[in-house]
Design a protein around this motif. Structure first.
Motif, mmCIF file in Angstrom:
data_model
loop_
_atom_site.group_PDB
_atom_site.id
_atom_site.type_symbol
_atom_site.label_atom_id
_atom_site.label_comp_id
_atom_site.label_asym_id
_atom_site.label_seq_id
_atom_site.Cartn_x
_atom_site.Cartn_y
_atom_site.Cartn_z
ATOM 1 N N SER A 67 -0.780 1.219 11.220
ATOM 2 C CA SER A 67 0.358 2.141 11.179
ATOM 3 C C SER A 67 0.913 2.254 9.758
ATOM 4 O O SER A 67 1.223 3.349 9.287
ATOM 5 C CB SER A 67 1.469 1.661 12.125
ATOM 6 O OG SER A 67 1.030 1.669 13.463
ATOM 7 N N ILE A 68 1.025 1.104 9.084
ATOM 8 C CA ILE A 68 1.528 1.101 7.712
ATOM 9 C C ILE A 68 0.549 1.828 6.783
ATOM 10 O O ILE A 68 0.951 2.613 5.924
ATOM 11 C CB ILE A 68 1.761 -0.350 7.235
ATOM 12 C CG1 ILE A 68 2.942 -0.956 8.010
ATOM 13 C CG2 ILE A 68 2.025 -0.405 5.729
ATOM 14 C CD1 ILE A 68 3.143 -2.428 7.780
ATOM 15 N N ALA A 69 -0.751 1.576 6.982
ATOM 16 C CA ALA A 69 -1.759 2.247 6.153
ATOM 17 C C ALA A 69 -1.706 3.758 6.350
ATOM 18 O O ALA A 69 -1.783 4.527 5.385
ATOM 19 C CB ALA A 69 -3.155 1.716 6.508
ATOM 20 N N LYS A 70 -1.558 4.194 7.596
ATOM 21 C CA LYS A 70 -1.485 5.628 7.883
ATOM 22 C C LYS A 70 -0.252 6.253 7.234
ATOM 23 O O LYS A 70 -0.300 7.381 6.747
ATOM 24 C CB LYS A 70 -1.463 5.862 9.394
ATOM 25 C CG LYS A 70 -2.813 5.652 10.076
ATOM 26 C CD LYS A 70 -2.720 5.948 11.563
ATOM 27 C CE LYS A 70 -4.085 5.829 12.234
ATOM 28 N NZ LYS A 70 -4.002 6.107 13.696
ATOM 29 N N MET A 71 0.856 5.502 7.239
ATOM 30 C CA MET A 71 2.069 6.016 6.612
ATOM 31 C C MET A 71 1.848 6.191 5.109
ATOM 32 O O MET A 71 2.225 7.217 4.539
ATOM 33 C CB MET A 71 3.238 5.062 6.866
ATOM 34 C CG MET A 71 4.564 5.563 6.278
ATOM 35 S SD MET A 71 5.941 4.419 6.508
ATOM 36 C CE MET A 71 5.481 3.114 5.364
ATOM 37 N N PHE A 72 1.230 5.196 4.463
ATOM 38 C CA PHE A 72 0.960 5.287 3.024
ATOM 39 C C PHE A 72 0.005 6.446 2.727
ATOM 40 O O PHE A 72 0.144 7.121 1.712
ATOM 41 C CB PHE A 72 0.362 3.977 2.506
ATOM 42 C CG PHE A 72 1.403 2.971 2.090
ATOM 43 C CD1 PHE A 72 1.840 2.884 0.779
ATOM 44 C CD2 PHE A 72 1.954 2.102 3.008
ATOM 45 C CE1 PHE A 72 2.807 1.969 0.396
ATOM 46 C CE2 PHE A 72 2.918 1.182 2.645
ATOM 47 C CZ PHE A 72 3.353 1.111 1.330
ATOM 48 N N LEU A 73 -0.959 6.684 3.615
ATOM 49 C CA LEU A 73 -1.891 7.794 3.426
ATOM 50 C C LEU A 73 -1.176 9.140 3.496
ATOM 51 O O LEU A 73 -1.497 10.060 2.744
ATOM 52 C CB LEU A 73 -2.984 7.746 4.510
ATOM 53 C CG LEU A 73 -4.162 6.804 4.284
ATOM 54 C CD1 LEU A 73 -5.058 6.800 5.516
ATOM 55 C CD2 LEU A 73 -4.969 7.212 3.062
ATOM 56 N N ALA A 74 -0.206 9.231 4.407
ATOM 57 C CA ALA A 74 0.466 10.503 4.645
ATOM 58 C C ALA A 74 1.538 10.817 3.608
ATOM 59 O O ALA A 74 1.808 11.983 3.324
ATOM 60 C CB ALA A 74 1.080 10.515 6.039
ATOM 61 N N LEU A 75 2.150 9.772 3.035
ATOM 62 C CA LEU A 75 3.239 9.988 2.084
ATOM 63 C C LEU A 75 2.712 10.446 0.719
ATOM 64 O O LEU A 75 1.603 10.088 0.334
ATOM 65 C CB LEU A 75 4.043 8.698 1.902
ATOM 66 C CG LEU A 75 4.953 8.268 3.061
ATOM 67 C CD1 LEU A 75 5.519 6.885 2.783
ATOM 68 C CD2 LEU A 75 6.091 9.268 3.263
#
Length: 305
Positions: A97-105
Protein backbone atom coordinates in the motif's frame (compact mmCIF):
# COMPACT_ATOMS: atom_id res chain seq x y z
CA UNK A 1 6.09 -3.82 32.93
CA UNK A 2 7.77 -4.79 29.65
CA UNK A 3 10.55 -2.86 27.92
CA UNK A 4 7.99 -1.73 25.33
CA UNK A 5 5.85 -0.18 28.09
CA UNK A 6 8.69 1.83 29.61
CA UNK A 7 8.77 5.57 28.97
CA UNK A 8 11.83 7.28 27.46
CA UNK A 9 11.98 9.58 30.48
CA UNK A 10 12.88 6.60 32.68
CA UNK A 11 16.32 6.42 31.05
CA UNK A 12 17.24 9.66 32.85
CA UNK A 13 16.32 8.05 36.19
CA UNK A 14 19.33 5.71 35.94
CA UNK A 15 22.35 6.31 38.12
CA UNK A 16 25.66 7.31 36.51
CA UNK A 17 26.96 3.75 36.94
CA UNK A 18 23.81 2.24 35.40
CA UNK A 19 24.02 4.68 32.49
CA UNK A 20 27.62 3.61 31.83
CA UNK A 21 26.57 -0.04 31.90
CA UNK A 22 23.74 0.69 29.45
CA UNK A 23 26.08 2.54 27.07
CA UNK A 24 28.57 -0.35 27.23
CA UNK A 25 25.85 -2.84 26.32
CA UNK A 26 24.64 -0.63 23.47
CA UNK A 27 28.19 -0.33 22.09
CA UNK A 28 28.64 -4.10 22.31
CA UNK A 29 25.37 -4.76 20.50
CA UNK A 30 26.18 -2.07 17.93
CA UNK A 31 29.30 -4.02 17.05
CA UNK A 32 27.23 -7.17 16.47
CA UNK A 33 24.87 -5.40 14.06
CA UNK A 34 27.73 -3.52 12.34
CA UNK A 35 26.72 -0.07 13.56
CA UNK A 36 29.13 2.72 14.46
CA UNK A 37 27.86 4.98 17.24
CA UNK A 38 28.32 8.70 16.40
CA UNK A 39 30.91 10.70 18.35
CA UNK A 40 28.72 13.77 19.04
CA UNK A 41 25.10 14.40 20.02
CA UNK A 42 24.40 16.31 16.80
CA UNK A 43 25.74 13.44 14.72
CA UNK A 44 23.60 11.02 16.74
CA UNK A 45 20.45 13.04 15.99
CA UNK A 46 21.36 13.25 12.30
CA UNK A 47 21.82 9.48 12.22
CA UNK A 48 18.44 8.95 13.92
CA UNK A 49 16.69 11.17 11.34
CA UNK A 50 18.48 9.34 8.52
CA UNK A 51 17.42 5.94 9.90
CA UNK A 52 13.81 7.12 10.32
CA UNK A 53 13.72 8.24 6.70
CA UNK A 54 15.45 5.04 5.64
CA UNK A 55 12.79 2.99 7.47
CA UNK A 56 10.06 4.57 5.38
CA UNK A 57 12.02 4.16 2.16
CA UNK A 58 12.84 0.54 3.02
CA UNK A 59 9.16 -0.15 3.63
CA UNK A 60 8.37 1.23 0.17
CA UNK A 61 11.21 -0.86 -1.30
CA UNK A 62 9.79 -3.98 0.32
CA UNK A 63 6.41 -3.09 -1.16
CA UNK A 64 7.91 -2.79 -4.65
CA UNK A 65 9.63 -6.16 -4.20
CA UNK A 66 6.42 -7.81 -2.98
CA UNK A 67 4.56 -6.45 -6.02
CA UNK A 68 7.27 -7.71 -8.37
CA UNK A 69 7.46 -11.14 -6.70
CA UNK A 70 3.70 -11.64 -6.71
CA UNK A 71 3.44 -11.07 -10.47
CA UNK A 72 5.91 -13.95 -10.97
CA UNK A 73 4.28 -16.39 -8.52
CA UNK A 74 1.76 -19.07 -9.36
CA UNK A 75 -1.67 -18.91 -7.73
CA UNK A 76 -1.31 -19.29 -3.96
CA UNK A 77 2.49 -19.45 -4.08
CA UNK A 78 3.01 -15.91 -2.80
CA UNK A 79 0.93 -16.50 0.34
CA UNK A 80 2.69 -19.84 0.95
CA UNK A 81 6.10 -18.19 0.75
CA UNK A 82 5.05 -15.49 3.20
CA UNK A 83 4.11 -18.19 5.71
CA UNK A 84 7.34 -20.09 5.01
CA UNK A 85 9.44 -17.00 5.82
CA UNK A 86 7.29 -16.02 8.80
CA UNK A 87 6.02 -12.80 7.21
CA UNK A 88 2.48 -11.74 8.11
CA UNK A 89 0.27 -11.17 5.07
CA UNK A 90 -0.89 -7.90 6.62
CA UNK A 91 2.72 -6.69 6.86
CA UNK A 92 3.27 -7.39 3.18
CA UNK A 93 -0.01 -5.71 2.24
CA UNK A 94 0.86 -2.60 4.25
CA UNK A 95 4.22 -2.35 2.48
CA UNK A 96 2.51 -2.73 -0.91
CA UNK A 97 0.00 0.00 0.00
CA UNK A 98 2.83 2.38 0.89
CA UNK A 99 4.70 1.50 -2.32
CA UNK A 100 1.58 2.13 -4.40
CA UNK A 101 1.10 5.50 -2.72
CA UNK A 102 4.71 6.50 -3.51
CA UNK A 103 4.20 5.37 -7.12
CA UNK A 104 1.05 7.45 -7.49
CA UNK A 105 2.32 10.64 -5.84
CA UNK A 106 4.34 13.25 -7.78
CA UNK A 107 8.12 13.14 -7.26
CA UNK A 108 8.10 16.46 -5.40
CA UNK A 109 5.69 15.09 -2.81
CA UNK A 110 7.59 11.83 -2.20
CA UNK A 111 10.77 13.78 -1.43
CA UNK A 112 9.23 16.00 1.26
CA UNK A 113 10.82 15.55 4.68
CA UNK A 114 7.42 15.59 6.38
CA UNK A 115 6.31 12.50 4.45
CA UNK A 116 9.62 10.70 4.92
CA UNK A 117 9.64 11.42 8.66
CA UNK A 118 6.18 10.07 9.34
CA UNK A 119 6.08 6.81 11.31
CA UNK A 120 5.34 3.55 9.52
CA UNK A 121 2.04 2.89 11.34
CA UNK A 122 0.79 6.35 10.38
CA UNK A 123 2.11 6.00 6.85
CA UNK A 124 0.04 2.82 6.46
CA UNK A 125 -3.09 4.74 7.47
CA UNK A 126 -2.14 7.54 5.10
CA UNK A 127 -1.69 5.07 2.24
CA UNK A 128 -5.34 4.05 2.60
CA UNK A 129 -6.48 7.53 1.61
CA UNK A 130 -7.15 8.50 -2.03
CA UNK A 131 -3.94 9.78 -3.64
CA UNK A 132 -5.57 13.15 -4.36
CA UNK A 133 -6.20 13.65 -0.63
CA UNK A 134 -2.58 12.87 0.31
CA UNK A 135 -1.29 15.09 -2.48
CA UNK A 136 -3.37 17.99 -1.13
CA UNK A 137 -1.69 17.81 2.30
CA UNK A 138 1.19 20.26 2.64
CA UNK A 139 4.26 19.93 4.89
CA UNK A 140 2.54 21.69 7.79
CA UNK A 141 -0.44 19.31 7.55
CA UNK A 142 1.85 16.27 7.57
CA UNK A 143 3.93 17.63 10.44
CA UNK A 144 0.78 18.25 12.47
CA UNK A 145 -0.52 14.75 11.76
CA UNK A 146 2.83 13.22 12.69
CA UNK A 147 2.72 14.89 16.11
CA UNK A 148 -0.56 13.16 16.99
CA UNK A 149 -0.86 9.84 18.79
CA UNK A 150 -1.81 6.89 16.57
CA UNK A 151 -5.38 6.98 17.94
CA UNK A 152 -5.74 10.72 17.28
CA UNK A 153 -4.08 10.27 13.90
CA UNK A 154 -6.67 7.64 12.92
CA UNK A 155 -9.47 10.00 13.93
CA UNK A 156 -8.03 12.69 11.65
CA UNK A 157 -7.61 10.19 8.82
CA UNK A 158 -11.26 9.18 9.22
CA UNK A 159 -12.25 12.84 8.96
CA UNK A 160 -10.24 13.13 5.74
CA UNK A 161 -11.89 9.97 4.36
CA UNK A 162 -15.36 11.28 5.24
CA UNK A 163 -14.55 14.65 3.67
CA UNK A 164 -13.30 12.95 0.51
CA UNK A 165 -16.47 10.83 0.39
CA UNK A 166 -18.63 13.93 0.78
CA UNK A 167 -16.73 15.64 -2.05
CA UNK A 168 -17.12 12.59 -4.29
CA UNK A 169 -20.84 12.39 -3.60
CA UNK A 170 -21.15 16.14 -4.07
CA UNK A 171 -19.34 15.97 -7.40
CA UNK A 172 -21.54 13.09 -8.56
CA UNK A 173 -24.68 15.05 -7.58
CA UNK A 174 -23.37 18.14 -9.35
CA UNK A 175 -22.65 16.18 -12.53
CA UNK A 176 -26.16 14.71 -12.45
CA UNK A 177 -27.68 18.15 -11.89
CA UNK A 178 -25.66 19.63 -14.76
CA UNK A 179 -26.68 16.79 -17.08
CA UNK A 180 -30.33 17.15 -16.12
CA UNK A 181 -30.10 20.91 -16.57
CA UNK A 182 -28.48 20.42 -19.97
CA UNK A 183 -31.31 18.14 -21.04
CA UNK A 184 -33.92 20.56 -19.68
CA UNK A 185 -32.38 23.47 -21.63
CA UNK A 186 -31.92 21.43 -24.79
CA UNK A 187 -34.38 21.90 -27.67
CA UNK A 188 -37.62 19.96 -27.31
CA UNK A 189 -36.96 18.19 -30.60
CA UNK A 190 -33.84 16.73 -32.19
CA UNK A 191 -33.90 14.90 -35.54
CA UNK A 192 -37.69 15.31 -35.43
CA UNK A 193 -38.12 13.33 -32.18
CA UNK A 194 -38.04 14.35 -28.46
CA UNK A 195 -34.49 15.26 -27.39
CA UNK A 196 -34.34 12.64 -24.64
CA UNK A 197 -35.30 9.91 -27.11
CA UNK A 198 -32.61 11.08 -29.54
CA UNK A 199 -30.07 11.21 -26.72
CA UNK A 200 -30.86 7.62 -25.64
CA UNK A 201 -30.62 6.34 -29.23
CA UNK A 202 -27.25 8.02 -29.81
CA UNK A 203 -25.69 7.05 -26.46
CA UNK A 204 -26.94 3.45 -26.63
CA UNK A 205 -25.27 3.04 -30.01
CA UNK A 206 -21.97 4.35 -28.62
CA UNK A 207 -22.02 2.53 -25.26
CA UNK A 208 -22.96 -0.83 -26.80
CA UNK A 209 -20.06 -0.45 -29.26
CA UNK A 210 -17.58 0.19 -26.43
CA UNK A 211 -18.89 -2.80 -24.44
CA UNK A 212 -18.71 -4.97 -27.55
CA UNK A 213 -15.13 -3.84 -28.27
CA UNK A 214 -14.12 -4.63 -24.69
CA UNK A 215 -15.94 -7.97 -24.82
CA UNK A 216 -14.20 -8.97 -28.06
CA UNK A 217 -10.79 -8.35 -26.49
CA UNK A 218 -11.74 -10.30 -23.37
CA UNK A 219 -13.12 -13.20 -25.44
CA UNK A 220 -9.77 -13.51 -27.24
CA UNK A 221 -7.99 -13.59 -23.86
CA UNK A 222 -10.40 -16.20 -22.49
CA UNK A 223 -9.93 -18.39 -25.56
CA UNK A 224 -6.17 -18.28 -24.96
CA UNK A 225 -6.77 -19.17 -21.30
CA UNK A 226 -8.85 -22.21 -22.28
CA UNK A 227 -6.24 -23.42 -24.75
CA UNK A 228 -3.13 -23.03 -22.57
CA UNK A 229 -3.68 -26.06 -20.35
CA UNK A 230 0.01 -26.18 -19.35
CA UNK A 231 -0.50 -23.19 -17.02
CA UNK A 232 -1.11 -23.65 -13.30
CA UNK A 233 -4.62 -25.13 -12.92
CA UNK A 234 -5.56 -23.13 -9.83
CA UNK A 235 -4.54 -19.91 -11.54
CA UNK A 236 -6.60 -20.81 -14.64
CA UNK A 237 -9.63 -21.64 -12.49
CA UNK A 238 -9.23 -18.31 -10.66
CA UNK A 239 -9.16 -16.47 -13.98
CA UNK A 240 -12.21 -18.44 -15.15
CA UNK A 241 -14.09 -17.52 -11.99
CA UNK A 242 -13.36 -13.84 -12.64
CA UNK A 243 -14.70 -14.15 -16.19
CA UNK A 244 -17.85 -16.00 -15.12
CA UNK A 245 -18.91 -13.91 -12.14
CA UNK A 246 -17.92 -10.44 -13.39
CA UNK A 247 -19.54 -10.83 -16.80
CA UNK A 248 -22.54 -12.56 -15.19
CA UNK A 249 -23.10 -9.41 -13.15
CA UNK A 250 -23.02 -7.30 -16.33
CA UNK A 251 -25.35 -9.74 -18.10
CA UNK A 252 -27.85 -9.63 -15.26
CA UNK A 253 -27.93 -5.81 -15.31
CA UNK A 254 -28.40 -5.80 -19.09
CA UNK A 255 -31.18 -8.41 -18.85
CA UNK A 256 -32.91 -6.34 -16.16
CA UNK A 257 -32.73 -3.20 -18.33
CA UNK A 258 -34.01 -5.02 -21.44
CA UNK A 259 -36.85 -6.63 -19.50
CA UNK A 260 -37.93 -3.27 -18.08
CA UNK A 261 -38.07 -1.87 -21.64
CA UNK A 262 -40.16 -4.83 -22.83
CA UNK A 263 -42.47 -4.56 -19.83
CA UNK A 264 -43.02 -0.86 -20.50
CA UNK A 265 -43.73 -1.00 -24.22
CA UNK A 266 -44.87 -4.58 -24.87
CA UNK A 267 -43.04 -7.56 -26.37
CA UNK A 268 -44.72 -7.10 -29.77
CA UNK A 269 -42.59 -3.98 -30.40
CA UNK A 270 -39.32 -5.93 -30.21
CA UNK A 271 -40.03 -8.91 -32.49
CA UNK A 272 -38.96 -9.16 -36.14
CA UNK A 273 -36.74 -7.12 -38.44
CA UNK A 274 -39.21 -4.25 -38.50
CA UNK A 275 -38.37 -3.54 -34.84
CA UNK A 276 -34.72 -2.77 -35.64
CA UNK A 277 -33.83 0.92 -35.11
CA UNK A 278 -33.88 3.22 -38.15
CA UNK A 279 -31.80 6.44 -38.12
CA UNK A 280 -32.13 9.49 -40.33
CA UNK A 281 -28.98 10.49 -42.21
CA UNK A 282 -28.08 13.36 -39.84
CA UNK A 283 -28.86 11.30 -36.77
CA UNK A 284 -26.74 8.41 -38.07
CA UNK A 285 -23.75 10.64 -38.82
CA UNK A 286 -23.87 12.16 -35.32
CA UNK A 287 -24.28 8.75 -33.72
CA UNK A 288 -21.31 7.42 -35.70
CA UNK A 289 -19.15 10.40 -34.69
CA UNK A 290 -20.10 9.94 -31.02
CA UNK A 291 -19.37 6.21 -31.29
CA UNK A 292 -15.92 6.80 -32.80
CA UNK A 293 -15.11 9.35 -30.10
CA UNK A 294 -16.05 6.97 -27.27
CA UNK A 295 -14.11 4.10 -28.89
CA UNK A 296 -11.04 6.32 -29.20
CA UNK A 297 -11.38 7.28 -25.51
CA UNK A 298 -11.61 3.60 -24.60
CA UNK A 299 -8.54 2.78 -26.70
CA UNK A 300 -6.58 5.68 -25.16
CA UNK A 301 -7.38 4.57 -21.59
CA UNK A 302 -6.45 0.99 -22.42
CA UNK A 303 -3.19 2.11 -24.05
CA UNK A 304 -2.29 4.20 -20.97
CA UNK A 305 -2.51 1.27 -18.55
Amino acid sequence: MTIKDQDLSEIHALSAEEQQQLIAKIEKLAGHIQMVLPDTLDEAWQEVVRLEEQAVVNTAKRGFLYMSIKTQCAHGEFESKLKEFGIAARTAQDAVSIAKMFLALPDAKTRTSALLNISKSKLVELARLPVETVEALDEDDLDSLNELSVREFRKEIKKLKDKNQELSEGNASLINELENERLRKAPDQLYGIPTLCAHVRRETFAHSSVVNESLEQNIAEVEALLQQRDLDLDARIGAGQSVYHLWLGVQQRINKMLQSVVNEFGEEHFIGAESLPVYSEDEWQDAQANREFMLSQFAARKGGQ
